[in-house]
Design an enzyme around this catalytic site. Structure first.
Site, short mmCIF file in Angstrom:
data_model
loop_
_atom_site.label_atom_id
_atom_site.label_comp_id
_atom_site.label_asym_id
_atom_site.label_seq_id
_atom_site.Cartn_x
_atom_site.Cartn_y
_atom_site.Cartn_z
N TYR A 1 0.84 -1.21 0.02
CA TYR A 1 0.08 0.10 -0.21
C TYR A 1 1.00 1.49 -0.13
O TYR A 1 2.15 1.16 0.32
CB TYR A 1 -1.02 -0.05 1.19
CG TYR A 1 -0.42 0.34 2.61
CD1 TYR A 1 -0.30 1.74 3.01
CD2 TYR A 1 0.16 -0.62 3.41
CE1 TYR A 1 0.24 2.23 4.07
CE2 TYR A 1 0.69 -0.32 4.76
CZ TYR A 1 0.77 0.99 5.10
OH TYR A 1 1.23 1.22 6.30
N CYS A 2 0.17 2.21 -0.30
CA CYS A 2 0.82 3.83 -0.32
C CYS A 2 -0.29 4.61 -0.02
O CYS A 2 -1.39 4.23 0.95
CB CYS A 2 1.69 4.09 -1.50
SG CYS A 2 0.32 4.14 -2.97
N SER A 3 -0.25 5.86 -0.36
CA SER A 3 -1.50 6.90 0.06
C SER A 3 -2.74 6.61 -0.56
O SER A 3 -3.87 6.12 0.27
CB SER A 3 -1.10 7.98 -0.34
OG SER A 3 0.16 8.78 0.48
N GLY B 1 -2.77 4.11 -3.77
CA GLY B 1 -2.48 2.92 -4.70
C GLY B 1 -1.88 3.20 -5.85
O GLY B 1 -1.95 2.02 -6.75
N ILE C 1 -3.74 3.75 2.11
CA ILE C 1 -3.90 4.15 3.68
C ILE C 1 -4.97 5.25 4.00
O ILE C 1 -5.69 5.06 4.79
CB ILE C 1 -2.68 4.64 4.43
CG1 ILE C 1 -2.79 4.38 5.91
CG2 ILE C 1 -2.35 5.97 4.03
CD1 ILE C 1 -1.50 4.77 6.81
#
Length: 164
Positions: free
Chosen positions: A95-97, A99, A124
């Site tokens: 995951y990141c901020s 996607g 997230i």
């Protein structure tokens, strides 16, 4: 009258851009070569996965999903992941901020032979928007979420937006 028409067109264009959905955003930036997993599915007790955070250190320190392993983005190193995750058939969720960066990292994992790699849909931000807990660098629950940039911050609707 022509000036009024131009202003209305400009305002409509700005309004239309800001109304883009997260789904539209991900369709425009991602290739769909990596399957998504929803935040609800990842949060289910039966889901056993190694969670990798593909954001920068400052973002991870501000908040991350519990037990996520920070692997970064700009300085991502596949050898680091290979030393941590030996079994290439383990389920991995990146995951990141929202996607986009996580899909790029997930592609690198697939290329390195990992077979069950997923991208967390909405990252997230979606995790927090759905009221799941996040933790800071002291392993304490927090409401703060590093939003990466002012532009991306529109996708976080819950929590406290942190820019630095």
């Amino acid at each position: 009258m022509k000036l009024i028409t131009q202003i209305l067109i400009l305002l409509f264009s700005i309004f239309s851009f800001s109304q883009e959905t997260m789904c539209d955003l991900l369709k425009n930036h991602n290739t769909k070569n990596i399957p998504y997993i929803s935040v609800q599915e990842l949060a289910m007790p039966k889901t056993e996965a190694i969670i990798l955070d593909a954001r920068e250190p400052k973002e991870y320190e501000t908040s991350h999903i519990k037990n996520a392993i920070h692997i970064g983005y700009d300085n991502f190193n596949i050898e680091t992941v290979s030393s941590i995750i030996k079994n290439k058939d383990m389920q991995i969720v990146v995951y990141c901020s929202i996607g986009i960066r996580s899909e790029n990292i997930a592609k690198k994992l697939k290329k390195a032979g990992y077979t069950k790699v997923y991208n967390l849909y909405g990252g997230i931000f979606e995790w927090k928007n759905k009221d799941f807990n996040v933790y800071n660098s002291e392993a304490t629950e927090t409401e703060s979420i590093h939003v990466f940039s002012k532009e991306w911050s529109q996708w976080l609707t819950k929590g406290i937006k942190v820019y630095e």
